[in-house]
Design a protein around this motif. Structure first.
Motif, PDB file in Angstrom:
ATOM      1  N   PRO A 125       0.831  -1.209   0.000  1.00  0.00           N
ATOM      2  CA  PRO A 125       0.000   0.000   0.000  1.00  0.00           C
ATOM      3  C   PRO A 125       0.861   1.252   0.000  1.00  0.00           C
ATOM      4  O   PRO A 125       1.931   1.287   0.613  1.00  0.00           O
ATOM      5  CB  PRO A 125      -0.809  -0.126   1.298  1.00  0.00           C
ATOM      6  CG  PRO A 125      -0.845  -1.589   1.582  1.00  0.00           C
ATOM      7  CD  PRO A 125       0.484  -2.113   1.115  1.00  0.00           C
ATOM      8  N   LEU A 183      -9.221  -1.803   2.166  1.00  0.00           N
ATOM      9  CA  LEU A 183      -8.629  -0.478   2.070  1.00  0.00           C
ATOM     10  C   LEU A 183      -9.098   0.204   0.791  1.00  0.00           C
ATOM     11  O   LEU A 183      -9.315  -0.453  -0.233  1.00  0.00           O
ATOM     12  CB  LEU A 183      -7.099  -0.558   2.037  1.00  0.00           C
ATOM     13  CG  LEU A 183      -6.356  -1.095   3.257  1.00  0.00           C
ATOM     14  CD1 LEU A 183      -4.868  -1.185   2.958  1.00  0.00           C
ATOM     15  CD2 LEU A 183      -6.607  -0.214   4.472  1.00  0.00           C
ATOM     16  N   GLU A 222      -7.590   3.360  -1.494  1.00  0.00           N
ATOM     17  CA  GLU A 222      -6.436   4.248  -1.646  1.00  0.00           C
ATOM     18  C   GLU A 222      -6.633   5.180  -2.834  1.00  0.00           C
ATOM     19  O   GLU A 222      -7.131   4.765  -3.883  1.00  0.00           O
ATOM     20  CB  GLU A 222      -5.155   3.452  -1.884  1.00  0.00           C
ATOM     21  CG  GLU A 222      -4.716   2.568  -0.751  1.00  0.00           C
ATOM     22  CD  GLU A 222      -3.425   1.837  -1.111  1.00  0.00           C
ATOM     23  OE1 GLU A 222      -2.352   2.354  -0.800  1.00  0.00           O
ATOM     24  OE2 GLU A 222      -3.509   0.750  -1.718  1.00  0.00           O
ATOM     25  N   THR A 231      -4.187   7.831  -5.015  1.00  0.00           N
ATOM     26  CA  THR A 231      -2.789   8.233  -5.185  1.00  0.00           C
ATOM     27  C   THR A 231      -2.643   9.142  -6.384  1.00  0.00           C
ATOM     28  O   THR A 231      -3.193   8.865  -7.463  1.00  0.00           O
ATOM     29  CB  THR A 231      -1.898   6.999  -5.394  1.00  0.00           C
ATOM     30  OG1 THR A 231      -2.097   6.076  -4.320  1.00  0.00           O
ATOM     31  CG2 THR A 231      -0.423   7.385  -5.449  1.00  0.00           C
ATOM     32  N   LEU A 284      -5.392   7.338   2.234  1.00  0.00           N
ATOM     33  CA  LEU A 284      -5.834   5.972   2.481  1.00  0.00           C
ATOM     34  C   LEU A 284      -6.963   5.974   3.494  1.00  0.00           C
ATOM     35  O   LEU A 284      -6.899   6.696   4.494  1.00  0.00           O
ATOM     36  CB  LEU A 284      -4.669   5.121   2.986  1.00  0.00           C
ATOM     37  CG  LEU A 284      -4.927   3.638   3.276  1.00  0.00           C
ATOM     38  CD1 LEU A 284      -3.672   2.815   3.001  1.00  0.00           C
ATOM     39  CD2 LEU A 284      -5.345   3.433   4.738  1.00  0.00           C
TER      40      LEU A 284
END
Length: 252
Positions: free
Chosen positions: A82, A135, A137, A139, A151
């Motif tokens: 991650p 999770l 995420e 980015t 996150l």
């Protein structure tokens, strides 16, 4: 018979590298020239953190033995993680993989790996939204490098059963994109939104989720072919480049 024996697809010949993605729900291993060698349920993983290394080591050892044979000289393992994994988590994962005996372990961010497989050609800004089991995420990449990331410890496994609601994950992803945009002083996030947001992870297979996310963000989404394996396949492309040009690889 172990889970690895049931699920392992042996390569036709010895290979010199493996790409490994240990997710909250699935562990996937890819090898050059052979493709996905293993795609099995993960051992104990809590919000992206391996809590019991033994099951993973057992699986990875069987894959490495089948792929590498006894001679590990010159072998490389490309290990995904991650984007906001802490130093201790990353070090623990690297130690686990290093015990398999490869000559080198290289770490790569999940987002960078997914972008290598399914992102647009050329450089520039790119937003990657990874919708995982535990999770979510978001980015921002610029020319392949991580510029900023968010996150949230929420994923597909947290969605309510039965009613089909995707609102919690959509809300988390959209708010993280908005936070990146508010804090961006370079215009990279706006440029990335205009190019289209790359969506990876198992959540990209949920058309109800991706349609709602596209509507919430007001942008088009880029969906990879087989998005659930886009991270390990992208890591495999980076691995192939590393094997061809060992001195040119950079660690995330």
């Amino acid at each position: 018979m172990t889970l690895a024996h049931q699920a392992l697809r042996k390569p036709a010949g010895a290979v010199r590298g493996l790409a490994v993605d240990i997710g909250s729900s699935r562990t996937r291993v890819w090898a050059p020239g052979a493709g996905v060698l293993a795609d099995v349920p993960s051992g104990p993983v809590t919000r992206g953190r391996v809590t019991d290394a033994v099951p993973h080591q057992r699986l990875l050892r069987e894959v490495a033995d089948a792929a590498f044979g006894e001679d590990r000289a010159g072998t490389v393992v490309m290990l995904c993680h991650p984007v906001l994994a802490g130093p201790e988590e990353r070090a623990a994962a690297r130690r686990m993989v290093a015990e398999l005996g490869p000559a080198r372990v290289v770490s790569v961010h999940n987002a960078r790996a997914a972008a290598a497989y399914a992102g647009p050609a050329g450089g520039g800004p790119l937003l990657v939204v990874d919708l995982g089991a535990a999770l979510t995420e978001v980015t921002l990449l610029v020319d392949g490098r991580v510029q900023d990331a968010r996150l949230a410890e929420i994923g597909l496994d947290d969605l309510p059963d039965g009613d089909g609601s995707t609102a919690p994950v959509v809300h988390a992803a959209a708010e993280m994109v908005r936070d990146l945009w508010r804090r961006d002083r370079t215009g990279a996030v706006l440029g990335a939104l205009r190019r289209g947001v790359l969506v990876a992870g198992g959540g990209a297979l949920r058309m109800d989720l991706t349609a709602r996310l596209a509507l919430r963000l007001g942008v088009r989404l880029r969906l990879a072919n087989d998005p659930a394996t886009s991270t390990v396949r992208g890591a495999g492309l980076l691995l192939s480049s590393t094997l061809r040009h060992p001195g040119a690889a950079r660690r995330d």
